[in-house]
Design a protein around this motif. Structure first.
Motif, PDB file in Angstrom:
ATOM      1  N   GLY A 214       0.816  -1.211   0.000  1.00  0.00           N
ATOM      2  CA  GLY A 214       0.000   0.000   0.000  1.00  0.00           C
ATOM      3  C   GLY A 214       0.843   1.252   0.000  1.00  0.00           C
ATOM      4  O   GLY A 214       2.071   1.201  -0.094  1.00  0.00           O
ATOM      5  N   HIS A 215       0.182   2.415   0.112  1.00  0.00           N
ATOM      6  CA  HIS A 215       0.850   3.710   0.084  1.00  0.00           C
ATOM      7  C   HIS A 215       1.569   3.971   1.413  1.00  0.00           C
ATOM      8  O   HIS A 215       1.266   3.362   2.442  1.00  0.00           O
ATOM      9  CB  HIS A 215      -0.177   4.812  -0.187  1.00  0.00           C
ATOM     10  N   VAL A 216       2.522   4.882   1.368  1.00  0.00           N
ATOM     11  CA  VAL A 216       3.275   5.254   2.566  1.00  0.00           C
ATOM     12  C   VAL A 216       2.331   5.841   3.622  1.00  0.00           C
ATOM     13  O   VAL A 216       1.446   6.637   3.297  1.00  0.00           O
ATOM     14  CB  VAL A 216       4.376   6.283   2.205  1.00  0.00           C
ATOM     15  N   ASP A 217       2.497   5.424   4.881  1.00  0.00           N
ATOM     16  CA  ASP A 217       1.752   5.957   6.025  1.00  0.00           C
ATOM     17  C   ASP A 217       0.248   5.660   5.956  1.00  0.00           C
ATOM     18  O   ASP A 217      -0.560   6.393   6.507  1.00  0.00           O
ATOM     19  CB  ASP A 217       1.988   7.476   6.153  1.00  0.00           C
ATOM     20  N   HIS A 218      -0.124   4.597   5.264  1.00  0.00           N
ATOM     21  CA  HIS A 218      -1.527   4.174   5.263  1.00  0.00           C
ATOM     22  C   HIS A 218      -1.792   3.123   6.339  1.00  0.00           C
ATOM     23  O   HIS A 218      -2.932   2.689   6.497  1.00  0.00           O
ATOM     24  CB  HIS A 218      -1.934   3.651   3.880  1.00  0.00           C
ATOM     25  N   GLY A 219      -0.719   2.690   7.043  1.00  0.00           N
ATOM     26  CA  GLY A 219      -0.897   1.816   8.203  1.00  0.00           C
ATOM     27  C   GLY A 219      -0.629   0.350   7.965  1.00  0.00           C
ATOM     28  O   GLY A 219      -1.253  -0.502   8.608  1.00  0.00           O
ATOM     29  N   LYS A 220       0.321   0.020   7.056  1.00  0.00           N
ATOM     30  CA  LYS A 220       0.625  -1.389   6.780  1.00  0.00           C
ATOM     31  C   LYS A 220       1.193  -2.076   8.025  1.00  0.00           C
ATOM     32  O   LYS A 220       0.696  -3.110   8.467  1.00  0.00           O
ATOM     33  CB  LYS A 220       1.623  -1.494   5.623  1.00  0.00           C
ATOM     34  N   THR A 221       2.265  -1.495   8.578  1.00  0.00           N
ATOM     35  CA  THR A 221       2.917  -2.099   9.741  1.00  0.00           C
ATOM     36  C   THR A 221       2.039  -1.982  10.987  1.00  0.00           C
ATOM     37  O   THR A 221       2.084  -2.849  11.860  1.00  0.00           O
ATOM     38  CB  THR A 221       4.294  -1.447   9.982  1.00  0.00           C
ATOM     39  N   SER A 222       1.229  -0.954  11.079  1.00  0.00           N
ATOM     40  CA  SER A 222       0.329  -0.793  12.232  1.00  0.00           C
ATOM     41  C   SER A 222      -0.697  -1.921  12.286  1.00  0.00           C
ATOM     42  O   SER A 222      -1.044  -2.409  13.363  1.00  0.00           O
ATOM     43  CB  SER A 222      -0.391   0.556  12.160  1.00  0.00           C
ATOM     44  N   ILE A 223      -1.175  -2.356  11.116  1.00  0.00           N
ATOM     45  CA  ILE A 223      -2.116  -3.478  11.060  1.00  0.00           C
ATOM     46  C   ILE A 223      -1.431  -4.758  11.518  1.00  0.00           C
ATOM     47  O   ILE A 223      -1.988  -5.539  12.300  1.00  0.00           O
ATOM     48  CB  ILE A 223      -2.702  -3.629   9.634  1.00  0.00           C
ATOM     49  N   VAL A 307      -1.841 -12.416  -8.429  1.00  0.00           N
ATOM     50  CA  VAL A 307      -2.075 -12.776  -7.025  1.00  0.00           C
ATOM     51  C   VAL A 307      -3.406 -12.166  -6.579  1.00  0.00           C
ATOM     52  O   VAL A 307      -3.669 -10.990  -6.859  1.00  0.00           O
ATOM     53  CB  VAL A 307      -0.933 -12.245  -6.123  1.00  0.00           C
ATOM     54  N   PRO A 308      -4.280 -12.912  -5.877  1.00  0.00           N
ATOM     55  CA  PRO A 308      -5.553 -12.348  -5.396  1.00  0.00           C
ATOM     56  C   PRO A 308      -5.339 -11.238  -4.368  1.00  0.00           C
ATOM     57  O   PRO A 308      -4.401 -11.310  -3.564  1.00  0.00           O
ATOM     58  CB  PRO A 308      -6.279 -13.542  -4.767  1.00  0.00           C
ATOM     59  N   ILE A 309      -6.216 -10.218  -4.403  1.00  0.00           N
ATOM     60  CA  ILE A 309      -6.075  -9.038  -3.538  1.00  0.00           C
ATOM     61  C   ILE A 309      -7.222  -8.983  -2.535  1.00  0.00           C
ATOM     62  O   ILE A 309      -8.391  -9.066  -2.916  1.00  0.00           O
ATOM     63  CB  ILE A 309      -6.051  -7.745  -4.389  1.00  0.00           C
ATOM     64  N   VAL A 310      -6.864  -8.852  -1.250  1.00  0.00           N
ATOM     65  CA  VAL A 310      -7.837  -8.581  -0.182  1.00  0.00           C
ATOM     66  C   VAL A 310      -7.589  -7.145   0.282  1.00  0.00           C
ATOM     67  O   VAL A 310      -6.470  -6.794   0.646  1.00  0.00           O
ATOM     68  CB  VAL A 310      -7.671  -9.554   0.999  1.00  0.00           C
ATOM     69  N   VAL A 311      -8.625  -6.300   0.259  1.00  0.00           N
ATOM     70  CA  VAL A 311      -8.467  -4.874   0.577  1.00  0.00           C
ATOM     71  C   VAL A 311      -8.795  -4.631   2.047  1.00  0.00           C
ATOM     72  O   VAL A 311      -9.861  -5.048   2.532  1.00  0.00           O
ATOM     73  CB  VAL A 311      -9.361  -3.997  -0.319  1.00  0.00           C
ATOM     74  N   ALA A 312      -7.869  -3.963   2.748  1.00  0.00           N
ATOM     75  CA  ALA A 312      -8.103  -3.543   4.142  1.00  0.00           C
ATOM     76  C   ALA A 312      -8.213  -2.022   4.164  1.00  0.00           C
ATOM     77  O   ALA A 312      -7.228  -1.315   3.933  1.00  0.00           O
ATOM     78  CB  ALA A 312      -6.949  -4.010   5.029  1.00  0.00           C
ATOM     79  N   ILE A 313      -9.422  -1.505   4.377  1.00  0.00           N
ATOM     80  CA  ILE A 313      -9.630  -0.050   4.454  1.00  0.00           C
ATOM     81  C   ILE A 313      -9.352   0.378   5.896  1.00  0.00           C
ATOM     82  O   ILE A 313     -10.154   0.126   6.792  1.00  0.00           O
ATOM     83  CB  ILE A 313     -11.056   0.336   4.010  1.00  0.00           C
ATOM     84  N   ASN A 314      -8.195   1.004   6.117  1.00  0.00           N
ATOM     85  CA  ASN A 314      -7.719   1.335   7.463  1.00  0.00           C
ATOM     86  C   ASN A 314      -8.167   2.749   7.877  1.00  0.00           C
ATOM     87  O   ASN A 314      -8.621   3.542   7.048  1.00  0.00           O
ATOM     88  CB  ASN A 314      -6.192   1.230   7.485  1.00  0.00           C
ATOM     89  N   LYS A 315      -8.025   3.029   9.159  1.00  0.00           N
ATOM     90  CA  LYS A 315      -8.312   4.345   9.753  1.00  0.00           C
ATOM     91  C   LYS A 315      -9.788   4.735   9.637  1.00  0.00           C
ATOM     92  O   LYS A 315     -10.129   5.899   9.386  1.00  0.00           O
ATOM     93  CB  LYS A 315      -7.419   5.428   9.124  1.00  0.00           C
ATOM     94  N   ILE A 316     -10.677   3.750   9.799  1.00  0.00           N
ATOM     95  CA  ILE A 316     -12.121   4.060   9.711  1.00  0.00           C
ATOM     96  C   ILE A 316     -12.609   4.800  10.958  1.00  0.00           C
ATOM     97  O   ILE A 316     -13.744   5.299  10.984  1.00  0.00           O
ATOM     98  CB  ILE A 316     -12.952   2.776   9.504  1.00  0.00           C
TER      99      ILE A 316
END
Length: 704
Positions: A214-223, A307-316
């Motif tokens: 994902g994009h920078v600072d969208h919360g990959k490592t936080s998840i 590769v199949p993609i699962v979307v995680a919409i973060n910071k809701i």
């Protein structure tokens, strides 16, 4: 119950079940759709075989036969034992032996050796290594070694039977025996052993390997931090992931391996080396920020890897969060939610407040269950190097995820041009382990050199073999650097795969989005049914290393409009031999791509008639056949032209000219008004009165 679960229960394919539901008037869109319980009961009743009176009667008859069977066996027991055929044949041999003269008794039979023609049919190809001796080579050809020594002497090579034979010399000698010689490398032999197909019974379910992008600072490592209940973010400098990390997570008794990458660059670099490690991509998008340039790049990289993609919409949890807007933006890039009729799973999460994490893990396991991931754990281990470094105290250290087999402490391993022994294995929690199983991330100590990220690691029988393979790879790597050809508009069609539809892959970078839209639409208008332009990625800003990596993997060229490549990108493009073309005028881009596509178009074949010839006499020449005595009435006939025979206005043969003569001399051409003799190749049925037509075929290149 979902469609794929119901299909398993009914023991039928998902596609068959979907068709049956459609026939019942139930609208289902994908494997994830649910089926009402009453409908499922109906389907189950249909699948169950119903007992009919006829079937019940046949079962009774079978039971009666089974009861009668022991009685038959008792009758057989009462019969006297007959002499077995083995005893009879042994007695026969004794009688034959006794009847032979004394001097012939006990002598072995000599069978006739197969003829040379039969041997040639049996032996088609042989493989020789670098250390194959003359004696071993002669044994492979089934000839005496002295014969091979004589042939080598004739080639000017003085050898003895235990000397190593040269590969080129072996190929020349093998031709005399109708045998082809291939170079047998140690690596090829080992790979054939390790990459052999596994039996279905040996395969066992394995944990999925998931890459978070994902994009920078969208919360990959936080998840990931929320999933593992640790504080990975706090350890990273500046709160940003600086290296590849692999973490194993246990959720409801099932393992999931997560790869946390710094964006998509490492993902592409590993794919460039053929390391198809990831099973599922989790695309993280911030609910308050939406789709960003790096999000689009991550989508393109995941799609390119299939590769199949699962979307995680973060910071809701943020006040300005808008998940529906994110879904709408992603739908423009063919990432469509399941509830909208698509195939992508969407999950709303908040890493900070620990909302939706369980739903995300459920979705990952659901996707993995559909994929039916399996591997054989009872074989030599094979894995992918995620990252490697040289530690001052511990030496070369590499992080590996095992793909198949089991890696044990003490196993001899090869990874790229590095080799050694797995002296120490450390899991992702920092504990020493004795073995690493399938899909498990592990840190390995004991290599003599540092491998590269994306190298394939596999176990061999001993360290000597590992060293030999590593040395072979070093030699091949040096040779490949010299032979690598550049990817450019001039030669890209040479490297494309053959097929009716051909593609020219390009990557577009421009100063503004408006320019990208103008270039994309203009380029796609050039495409035809026979040849097409494929835009693998487009974006705003300078040309980066990531763009070069993607172009290298996809065998594409980079088109830059009013932008320049960075220094790092320029250096990498030079190393990877990727062409970067920059323009200031859109029409120049269109013109250059038209020229490239014209090179890709299949040429048209046109026929040009050279002349007409009358057959006035036919001469029969012994051992040659019939020769036509001809008179050229129109145009000319050339030695290299094609010829067709016309009888009563009908074409009866088309072929080529075997010989063209004027009197006794061979000539290249004969013009109108002169006589000549023509012999047609593979055609003898020529008659007086036939007409001949000479012609040539021309290739004319198509232009757009």
């Amino acid at each position: 119950m979902r469609v794929y679960e119901a299909a398993k229960k009914l023991n039928i394919k998902s596609s068959v079940l979907i068709q049956r539901l459609h026939n019942l008037g139930i609208d289902v869109k994908s494997n994830f759709s649910t089926i009402p319980d009453d409908i499922l009961d109906k389907l189950e009743n249909k699948e169950k075989p119903q007992k009919t009176p006829e079937k019940e009667e046949s079962q009774k008859q079978k039971k009666q036969k089974m009861e009668e069977k022991p009685k038959i066996d008792e009758k057989l027991k009462e019969k006297p034992k007959e002499k077995r055929p083995e005893f009879i044949s042994a007695k026969k041999k004794e009688l034959i032996e006794a009847s032979l003269p004394q001097k012939l008794k006990g002598k072995k039979k000599h069978y006739k050796k197969p003829s040379k023609e039969e041997q040639e049919e049996q032996i088609k190809t042989i493989q020789i290594g670098k250390n194959t001796t003359v004696f071993e080579f002669a044994s492979m050809l089934d000839v005496d070694f002295s014969e091979i020594i004589q042939k080598l002497f004739a080639l000017g090579i003085m050898v003895r039977k235990n000397d190593i034979i040269d590969l080129d010399a072996a190929k020349i000698i093998a031709q005399d025996y109708g045998v082809e010689v291939e170079e047998k490398t140690l690596e090829k032999t080992i790979l054939e052993e390790t990459e052999s197909l596994d039996d279905e019974k040996d395969l066992q379910p394995r944990p999925p390997i998931v890459t978070v992008m994902g994009h920078v600072d969208h919360g990959k490592t936080s998840i990931l931090d929320a999933i593992r209940h640790t504080h990975v973010v706090a350890k990273e400098s500046g709160g940003i992931t600086q290296h590849i990390g692999a973490y194993s997570v246990n959720y409801k008794g099932k393992q999931i391996t997560f790869l946390d990458t710094p964006g998509h660059e490492a993902f592409t670099e590993m794919r460039a080396r053929g390391a198809l490690l990831t099973d599922i991509v989790v695309l993280v998008v911030a609910a308050d920020d939406g789709v960003m340039p790096q999000t689009i790049e991550a989508i393109n990289h995941a799609k390119a890897a299939n590769v199949p993609i699962v979307v995680a919409i973060n910071k809701i949890d943020k006040p300005n969060a808008n998940p529906d807007k994110v879904k709408q933006e992603l739908s423009h890039h063919n990432i469509i939610p399941e509830e909208w009729g698509g195939e992508n799973l969407f999950v709303n999460v908040s890493a900070k407040k620990n909302i939706g994490i369980d739903d995300l893990l459920e979705s990952i396991l659901l996707q993995a269950e559909i994929m039916e991931l399996k591997a054989n754990p009872n074989k030599r281990a094979k894995g992918i190097v995620l990252e490697a470094k040289l530690d001052k105290q511990r030496g070369p250290v590499c992080d590996v995820v095992i793909q198949e087999g089991t890696l044990n402490v003490g196993d001899s391993i090869v990874a790229g041009i590095a080799y050694g022994k797995a002296k120490v294995l450390i899991d992702d929690k920092g504990k020493r382990v004795k073995k690493a199983t399938v899909s498990m991330p592990v840190e390995i100590l004991g290599l003599h050199d540092v491998p590269e990220a994306g190298d394939v690691l596999f176990v061999v029988k001993d360290e000597k073999t590992a060293k030999s393979i590593a040395e072979e790879r070093k030699e091949k790597y040096k040779a490949s650097l010299q032979k690598k050809s550049a990817v450019s508009l001039e030669n890209i069609f040479e490297s494309l795969s053959s097929g009716q539809i051909k593609e020219l892959p390009i990557l577009i970078k421009a100063d503004v989005f408006g320019s990208i839209e103008a270039i994309s639409s203009s380029v796609q208008k050039i495409s035809t049914d026979e040849v097409a332009v494929k835009i693998i990625h487009s974006g705003v800003g300078e040309i980066t290393k990531s763009d070069v990596n993607l172009a290298s993997v996809s065998n594409a060229i980079i088109i830059g409009f009013n932008v320049r490549p960075s220094n790092d990108a320029l250096k990498l493009a030079n190393d990877l031999k990727v062409e970067i073309r920059t323009y200031k005028i859109i029409y120049d881009i269109i013109e250059d791509i038209k020229k490239a596509l014209s090179g890709l178009l299949s040429p048209t074949i046109e026929e040009e008639i050279l002349g007409r010839i009358d057959v006035r006499e036919v001469f029969s020449v012994p051992k040659i056949g019939n020769v036509a005595g001809c008179y050229v009435t129109y145009g000319k006939v050339t030695r290299n032209s094609k010829i067709r025979v016309i009888r009563n206005g009908v074409i009866i043969f088309e072929g080529s000219i075997a010989s063209l003569k004027r009197f006794k001399d061979d000539v290249q051409e004969v013009v109108a008004g002169y006589e000549c003799g023509i012999r047609i190749d593979k055609f003898n049925d020529i008659n007086v009165g036939d007409q001949l037509e000479s012609y040539i075929l021309k290739e004319i290149k198509k232009t757009l």
